[in-house]
Motif scaffolding. Sequence first.
Motif, PDB file in Angstrom:
ATOM      1  N   UNK A   9      51.529  25.207  44.382  1.00 24.06           N
ATOM      2  CA  UNK A   9      51.695  26.509  44.500  1.00 24.06           C
ATOM      3  C   UNK A   9      51.817  27.058  45.837  1.00 24.06           C
ATOM      4  N   UNK A  11      52.777  30.557  48.403  1.00 22.59           N
ATOM      5  CA  UNK A  11      52.806  32.116  48.409  1.00 22.59           C
ATOM      6  C   UNK A  11      53.965  32.118  49.437  1.00 22.59           C
ATOM      7  N   UNK A  49      42.485  30.956  40.093  1.00 22.14           N
ATOM      8  CA  UNK A  49      43.232  32.102  39.294  1.00 22.14           C
ATOM      9  C   UNK A  49      44.340  31.428  38.433  1.00 22.14           C
ATOM     10  N   UNK A  54      45.456  34.126  35.547  1.00 23.19           N
ATOM     11  CA  UNK A  54      45.867  35.413  36.311  1.00 23.19           C
ATOM     12  C   UNK A  54      46.805  35.193  37.412  1.00 23.19           C
ATOM     13  N   UNK A  55      47.400  34.055  37.719  1.00 26.13           N
ATOM     14  CA  UNK A  55      48.426  33.792  38.593  1.00 26.13           C
ATOM     15  C   UNK A  55      49.093  32.607  37.875  1.00 26.13           C
ATOM     16  N   UNK A  56      50.289  32.381  38.552  1.00 24.46           N
ATOM     17  CA  UNK A  56      51.039  31.309  38.110  1.00 24.46           C
ATOM     18  C   UNK A  56      51.407  30.256  39.134  1.00 24.46           C
ATOM     19  N   UNK A  74      53.509  38.125  29.297  1.00 24.84           N
ATOM     20  CA  UNK A  74      52.092  38.648  29.711  1.00 24.84           C
ATOM     21  C   UNK A  74      51.274  38.824  28.434  1.00 24.84           C
ATOM     22  N   UNK A  78      47.688  37.344  27.910  1.00 28.49           N
ATOM     23  CA  UNK A  78      46.600  38.247  27.693  1.00 28.49           C
ATOM     24  C   UNK A  78      45.716  37.404  26.326  1.00 28.49           C
ATOM     25  N   UNK A  81      43.838  34.604  27.709  1.00 24.52           N
ATOM     26  CA  UNK A  81      42.653  34.831  28.424  1.00 24.52           C
ATOM     27  C   UNK A  81      41.332  35.355  27.626  1.00 24.52           C
ATOM     28  N   UNK A  87      35.534  35.395  32.460  1.00 30.83           N
ATOM     29  CA  UNK A  87      35.572  35.635  33.690  1.00 30.83           C
ATOM     30  C   UNK A  87      34.206  36.149  34.085  1.00 30.83           C
TER      31      UNK A  87
ATOM     32  N   UNK B 320      41.774  40.385  28.652  1.00 33.52           N
ATOM     33  CA  UNK B 320      42.818  40.261  27.531  1.00 33.52           C
ATOM     34  C   UNK B 320      43.479  41.443  27.193  1.00 33.52           C
ATOM     35  N   UNK B 403      47.972  40.408  37.365  1.00 35.65           N
ATOM     36  CA  UNK B 403      46.381  40.483  37.243  1.00 35.65           C
ATOM     37  C   UNK B 403      45.766  39.984  38.660  1.00 35.65           C
TER      38      UNK B 403
END
Lengths: 239, 410
Positions: A9, A11, A49, A54-56, A74, A78, A81, A87, B320, B403
Motif C-alpha cells: 500500500x 499513499x 484500516x 476502510x481503505x483499499x 462501497x 458496507x 463491515x 470496530x 455498515x 471511510x
Amino acid sequence: MIHIKELHKSYITGTNSLHVLKGIDLSIASGEFVSIMGSSGSGKSTLLNILGILDNYDKGNYRLDGNLIAKMSEKKAAAFRNQLIGFVFQSFNLISFKNALENVALPLYYQKVSRRKRNLIAMEYLDKMGLAEWAHHMPNELSGGQKQRVAIARALISKPKVILADEPTGALDTQTSYEVMDILKEVNGQGITILIVTHEHDIAAMTNRIIRLRDGVIAEDIRNGEVKKMKEMAFAAAN
Amino acid sequence: MFDLDKWQEIFSTIRQNKLRTFLTAFSVAWGIIMLVILLGSGYGLENGVREEFEGDAVNYLSVNPGMTSKAYKGTKPGKPVSFTNEDRDLLTRMPGVTASSARTRIFGSGVISYKNEYGAFDIFCCHPEYAQVESIRMIEGRFLNQADIQHTRKVVSLGKIVADALFKNGEKPLGKYIRVNDVLFLVVGVFDDPGGDRDMSRIYIPISTAQKAFNRGNSINNVCVIMDGATPEDSRKAEEEIKQTLSARHHFDPTDTRALFIYNTINEYQRFMQLFAGIRIFIWFIGVGTIIAGIVGVSNIMMIVVKERTKEIGIRKSMGATPSSIVGLILQESVLITALAGYAGLVIGVVLLEVVGNNMPNVDYFSNPEIKLDVAVSATVLLVVAGMIAGFVPARRAASVKPVDALRDE
C-alpha cells in the motif's frame, strides 16, 4: 480467518509516493487475540484500516473469512463491515447526539432490524458491559472507560467474526485500560478473533500474539509462550 | 423513504442544529413569500385592469368630433367638426361594422324628478345598440328598442342608482312617469352596469326623442361603432377608414390629429393583454430567481452539514452504512427543510395576500390579489424538487468520502 499475501500500500500525496506497506504476509486463525505493535509510521494503522475494509490496498491479496476483499462496490464493502467486523477506536467514535443505547443499536439499524427489537438487543449488550443504567445517557455524560465499553458493545452487537481495535486504550488511564482489556479478553473467550493496534507493551502483553511492524514489513511475530517470557523480561527490566 | 427510523435520525440532527435549520428554512420561506406576493400582486393588477375593461365592451370604437388644427382646402384651422345622424348612418355601412349607436350626453344639467324626489343625473341619448357598448344588464323591464327610436317615444331606462334615488318606499319604477328637464318620460327598465357607480347614475333615452324634445335638430355628439369579431388589425384599419370617410364629408385634412378622436377599445385591450403577458413573464422570472437563490442557500447549508458530519458519516460507514443510506439521509433532511419551510412560506404569503386584499381601499386597476391553487401546488412541487436538487450534490459528496478519510476528519 484473516489471510494476507504480499500486501502493498502506498499513499500518493502530490508528486510524492509514500510506500507504507511493503509486502505483508500474515495469517490469523479464528479465535486468536493479536496485537500489532510498531512505532508511528510503521504502517500499523494502515494495515488495520485495510483489514477493516476502510481503505483499499494496491497489491497482493486479502481474504477475510474466505471472502476475497479486493476492489468492490462501497455497498458490498458496507455489508462486509456490517456482518464480519466490529470496530473499536481510540477516540471511541460514538455519535454525540445519540444516547448510549442508540449508539449500540446503530449497526442493527443498518441490518434493518426493527427499532424495538434492536433496542432490546442493545440493552442486553449494555447490561453485559454493566452499563444498563447509563443506557439513556449521552456520550458526553459518560467517562472514558464507559464510552469505550459502549463502543465495544456496539462492535459486538452485530455478532462479528473479527473485532478490530485501533489503540482501544490509548485515551484511557491504566486502571480503565486494564478493565477494557479484561472485557476484550472475555469477548475473545467467546471465540471472536480480536486484533488490536497498540504501542503499549503491557497492553500488547495481554494478548496471545504480538506482531511487530517496522517500516512496512513484519519484523517480529511472537506467540503466546514467548509473550510470557517477554513479559518476565520486561518485568525484570523494570525492576 | 417513509422509514420511521430515518425520520428520527433526521429530527435528532435538526434538533442538534436548531439555529442553522431555522436560518435555512427562513431563507426558503422568505423566497416563497416573495414569490406568492409577487404573483398575487400581478394577478391583482390584471384583475383590476380586466374589471376596468369589463365595465364596457372591448369590441367598439368610439368616434368623437374635435376641432381642426390644420388648414385644408381653403378652410382655416379651428373649425369645429360636428356630427349628425348621417355620420352615424355612414359609419354603420362600413364593412366589418356589426352595430352602431349615436350618443349625446347631457351632463348633470338635467334635473330628473319623480313626485317629491329629484336629482341631477347624466342623460344619455342613444340608440338601442348602445347597450352592447356599456355591457348593460337589465334588472327589470327593457332597454330602449328600435320602435322607441322610430316613433320618438318618450321612454327612459334608469340606472340602478337613479331608480333607488327617485323611487323610495318600495315603489316600483316600471310604468311610472318621471320628469326629465320638465318633459315626462315613461320608465321602461332599470339596469345594472358592471362599469360601476358612475355608469349606474345615468338614464338612457332614445336619441330621436331627445333631438325633438330638447331642440337638437339632427345633431349627435359621438358615434360608437361596434365591430364584433374584429382583430386588432381590423380595428386599426377601420380607424383609418373612419378618418378618410369623415374627412371627406366634413372637409378636413385626414392627417389632422385634432379633428377627430377615436378611442379604439379593441386595440387598447390587446395592448393591455400584451402588457400582462409581459408582466407575468417578468414575475415568474423574478420568482424563479428568488427560488434559485433559496436552493443555492439550502445547498450551501447542506454542504456545511456534510462537512460537519464527515466524521459521523465515517462512523456510520464503519458500522455498515451503505452509500445510498447516506445519500438518503442528507437528501431527506434537505427535502424536509425546503418542503416544510416552503409550505409555511406559501401559507404565510397567501394569508398576507388575503389580509391585504380584504382590507385594501378600492383602487382603480388593482383588485383581488390572489394566487391560483394550481400555481400554489406547482410552487410546492417545485420546492420539493428544489430541495432534492439542493441536497443531491452535498449528499453525493458525503457518500463518496472514503471511510478511512472520513474517520480521520476532526
